[in-house]
Design a protein around this motif. Structure first.
Motif: not given
Length: 836
Positions: A293-303, A330-338
């Protein structure tokens, strides 16, 4: 039964001297002084030949017997009282000895009741003084904590929002791609880079895309990212598809907010909502490692990394590659917690896991060595020792001892009650074995059904464990049905067999087997074989009461159940008895039809004078009816002293045995003189015809085969000797007389009752013809007819022993004397008319 003389001496001139006379003195002396067994009625009859023992000796023996008999009469009442008191004393003594022998006892040695002793070696042997089933609270709590810890934390995935975000981004990118393609077609030779006019033309598209993204809360591309997106898409049209696909994947990842990152455990978690199933009941769940499971920071970096990789693979121009960095930003700003931790549901599941964990039970059987000297003491030993120490309390010991004694008294009392009734009376026939086997199969099937329903009942009824449910099985149903249709010894064997078999099947084991055996034996013993079938239900209630008392004393002795479980056990046992009575009351008629049995209730209905066939017999053949009533008296009295014979069945058989005379009343008892002018062979034909007519009437009126059989068997296949002799006397010297014309076309009796009716019929006919019916002449008639039946081998198929025949002979002689006085015949007619 009235007392008879201890010794009766009869001199038969027809017997010569023999070895038996030489042993008379010893036999008489033993009978008088109790050294030799007397008959069942307490008396001994000696028949002496014409020679042999001296008459003075015989007189001396008779005087001695008369003296003993005269002394016995005034002591009869005292003897019965002493006998009853002795039986009661034996019952109490056995119960007391049993309670002391198997009840709870004081223990020797120090009991390890202190928790501080755990780990130290035992100093004495610890033996269970009774059965124990104790709840280990510490072990139970440990198991429940472990079960709760095994429940992984539940996190809810907002899968719907993730798919919505991915869809909005994908539609925005497709809108951009379509607008650029339209601009590209406006050029005959499109340039390698997007002209300023194209960027101006796509400003309306930018506004629409920004609005769509803002509606769902997503970041719209800023100027640098928008210019880079247009430049990349103009130079490499396939980059838009790669970007849309990558973002759809990255936005669907389970993402934890930075604030809840610390709530993730080190192990696994349960994510609910994976798989595209909408949130709600039945949604998909999957256990995944918390590290996935990824947090917001890790998810944006991964995106961002995933977008760069996808665009690098889709573009080759250096300008497009330069624009990819801005697009990836810009794509790194799209993932958010769900993903959200569901603390309430997690705790609810942990509570359910604790509740579903069974208690840890420490068990020990009576007499089991729990701990030996030198063995290390563990928590289980301390728990058992504390329970045994509490058992030594005087009040608890008295209660357990009382329960043990009462239980043993119940066992002995029920067995004596059942054994006091006539048991072990006849051999089983094939249909009996089939019937009993079917009953056992039905009872085992009922146990299987109860075992299948036990979890459902246990979940809904407080205290009704799976073991308790087995006590509600109507196990007494089989023995009660057997008691109504068969002798009591068969019901006893069935009760014991059912209890033993059931005890192997059910969880309760030996305790259930004991309760089932005593309840079944009581129900069978209390069944009243009378005209009122509802009394079977009362017997079932009695069986349930004894079952409840037995179950209570067993549990007091074992100490395994208490509170709601004990109440549920007793209620289930009572219900089992009542159900057994109800099933037996309903099942007896079915058994009658299926196996051809005839119960006492049906016999009473057949003996009712309102029965159509008996009414016709009374009206159309009164002489035959009078003969049938007298024959019924004789047969009933004889059956009463013969083991395994039913007096009621013998009486009903006798009432119907000559029913064929309704068609030809003058053929037998009503007007023999009217046929005296007929030739012997015609008179024989009339006599033979009443058998066939009787069988036809029996079939027409629905008479059971067990009763109708006597119609063909009461004459067997004997020859009508007086008519045969008359025919031979009237025939010419050279004419041969066919004996078959004068022989009945019947069969030898196959039941004891039919055989007794055959003898009673001949005895009644012959005794009525005596000119001087003295007691001595009637005795000669009885002896002659019984001896004739033996000589013609007419009793071989009916299972009558010589001992039974001797009792029947004496009963027939006495009944014939009573008939001579006139009272018993009227009594039988009165009982018949009352149907009782």
């Amino acid at each position: 039964m009235p007392d008879r003389p201890l010794l009766s001496v009869v001199r038969d001139p027809g017997l010569g001297a023999g070895p038996a006379d030489n042993q008379i003195a010893d036999s008489v002396h033993g009978a008088v002084h109790g050294a030799a067994p007397a008959g069942d009625d307490g008396g001994l009859t000696l028949t002496l030949g014409a020679a042999g023992a001296d008459s003075a000796d015989v007189a001396s023996w008779a005087d001695t017997a008369a003296l003993v008999d005269s002394r016995r009469a005034p002591r009869a009442v005292r003897g019965r009282l002493v006998s009853s008191a002795a039986r009661l004393a034996v019952l109490v003594g056995v119960a007391a000895v049993g309670a002391l022998a198997v009840g709870p006892r004081l223990l020797d040695g120090d009991l390890p009741v202190e928790a501080a002793l755990i780990g130290s070696p035992a100093r004495t042997v610890l033996r269970a003084d009774r059965d124990y089933a104790l709840v280990d609270e510490e072990a139970t709590e440990s198991q429940r904590r472990a079960a709760a810890d095994r429940v992984t934390p539940l996190w809810d995935l907002d899968d719907e929002r993730a798919r919505r975000d991915a869809g909005v981004v994908q539609r925005a990118l497709v809108r951009v791609a379509v607008a650029l393609e339209a601009q590209r077609r406006s050029f005959d030779y499109p340039p390698t880079q997007a002209p300023p006019s194209v960027r101006v033309a796509l400003e309306p598209v930018r506004a629409v895309v920004a609005g769509e993204l803002a509606d769902v809360g997503l970041e719209a591309p800023r100027d640098d990212a928008w210019q880079a997106l247009l430049a990349m898409a103009w130079a490499a049209p396939g980059s838009i598809d790669a970007l849309a696909t990558t973002l759809s994947t990255e936005l669907a990842r389970p993402i934890v907010s930075s604030g809840q990152r610390g709530l993730l455990p080190s192990g696994a978690v349960t994510v609910r909502g994976i798989g595209g199933v909408a949130l709600g009941a039945g949604r998909d769940e999957r256990v995944v490692p918390a590290t996935d499971l990824l947090d917001e920071v890790a998810a944006r970096a991964a995106a961002q990394a995933a977008v760069l990789a996808a665009l690098a693979a889709a573009t080759s121009a250096s300008a497009a590659a330069t624009a990819a960095d801005a697009v990836a930003g810009w794509a790194a700003l799209l993932p958010r917690p769900n993903l959200t931790w569901n603390a309430a549901e997690t705790e609810s599941r942990r509570r359910a896991a604790r509740a579903s964990t069974p208690v840890a039970v420490v068990r020990a059987q009576r007499g089991e060595i729990v701990l030996r000297p030198g063995e290390p003491i563990v928590a289980r030993h301390v728990l058992l020792a504390r329970a045994m120490d509490a058992q030594q309390g005087e009040r608890l010991r008295r209660r357990a001892t009382l329960g043990t004694a009462t239980f043993i008294a119940l066992v002995c009392g029920v067995i004596y009650l059942f054994g006091a009734r006539r048991v072990f009376q006849r051999r089983l026939r094939t249909r009996d074995v089939v019937f009993l086997g079917g009953l056992v199969a039905v009872q085992l099937a009922l146990l299987a059904v109860a075992d299948a329903l036990a979890p459902v009942v246990a979940a809904r009824v407080p205290g009704a464990t799976t073991a308790v449910v087995a006590f509600a099985v109507p196990i007494a149903f089989g023995p009660m049905c057997a008691r109504v249709t068969l002798p009591p010894d068969v019901a006893l064997l069935l009760a014991l067999a059912s209890a033993l078999l059931g005890g192997v099947v059910v969880e309760a084991g030996m305790a259930w087997a004991v309760v089932a055996a005593l309840s079944s034996m009581t129900g069978a013993a209390l069944v009243m074989r009378g005209p009122r079938r509802w009394t079977i239900l009362l017997a079932g209630i009695g069986a349930g009461a004894v079952g409840v008392a037995t179950a209570l004393t067993v549990e007091l002795f074992r100490g395994a159940l208490a509170g709601a479980e004990l109440v549920a056990l007793l209620a289930a046992t009572a219900c089992g008895g009542v159900l057994a009575g109800g099933l037996a009351m309903v099942g007896v008629p079915l058994v009658e039809r299926a196996f051809g049995y005839i119960t006492d209730g049906r016999l009473y209905r057949l003996a009712d004078l309102n029965h159509p066939l008996l009414k016709d017999l009374i009206v159309h053949a009164p002489g035959t009816w009078h003969h049938s009533v007298r024959t019924a008296v004789l047969a009933e009295r004889a059956a009463a002293v013969v083991g395994g014979a039913s007096p009621l069945l013998a009486r009903v058989m006798a009432l119907y045995h000559d029913a064929g005379n309704i068609a030809q009343p003058g053929a037998a008892h009503d007007s023999d003189a009217a046929h005296a002018h007929l030739p012997p062979h015609e008179r024989a034909a009339l006599r033979r015809a009443h058998v066939d007519e009787g069988l036809a009437l029996a079939r027409r009126h629905g008479i059971p085969e067990a009763v109708a059989a006597v119609i063909r068997e009461h004459h067997a296949d004997v020859v009508m000797e007086p008519l045969l002799a008359l025919a031979r006397a009237q025939a010419a010297a050279d004419d041969a007389v066919d004996e078959r014309v004068f022989r009945f076309a019947g069969t030898a009796p196959r039941s004891r009752e039919a055989a007794l009716v055959m003898l009673a019929d001949q005895i009644e006919n012959t005794s009525r013809a005596l000119h001087e019916p003295s007691a001595e002449r009637q005795d000669v008639v009885v002896d002659a007819i019984v001896n004739r039946a033996l000589a013609l081998d007419l009793l071989a198929a009916c299972d009558l022993s010589l001992r039974d025949l001797g009792r029947a002979r004496a009963a027939l002689k006495q009944a014939l004397r009573d008939l001579q006085r006139g009272a018993p015949g009227a009594g039988l007619e009165r009982r018949t008319s009352e149907g009782a």
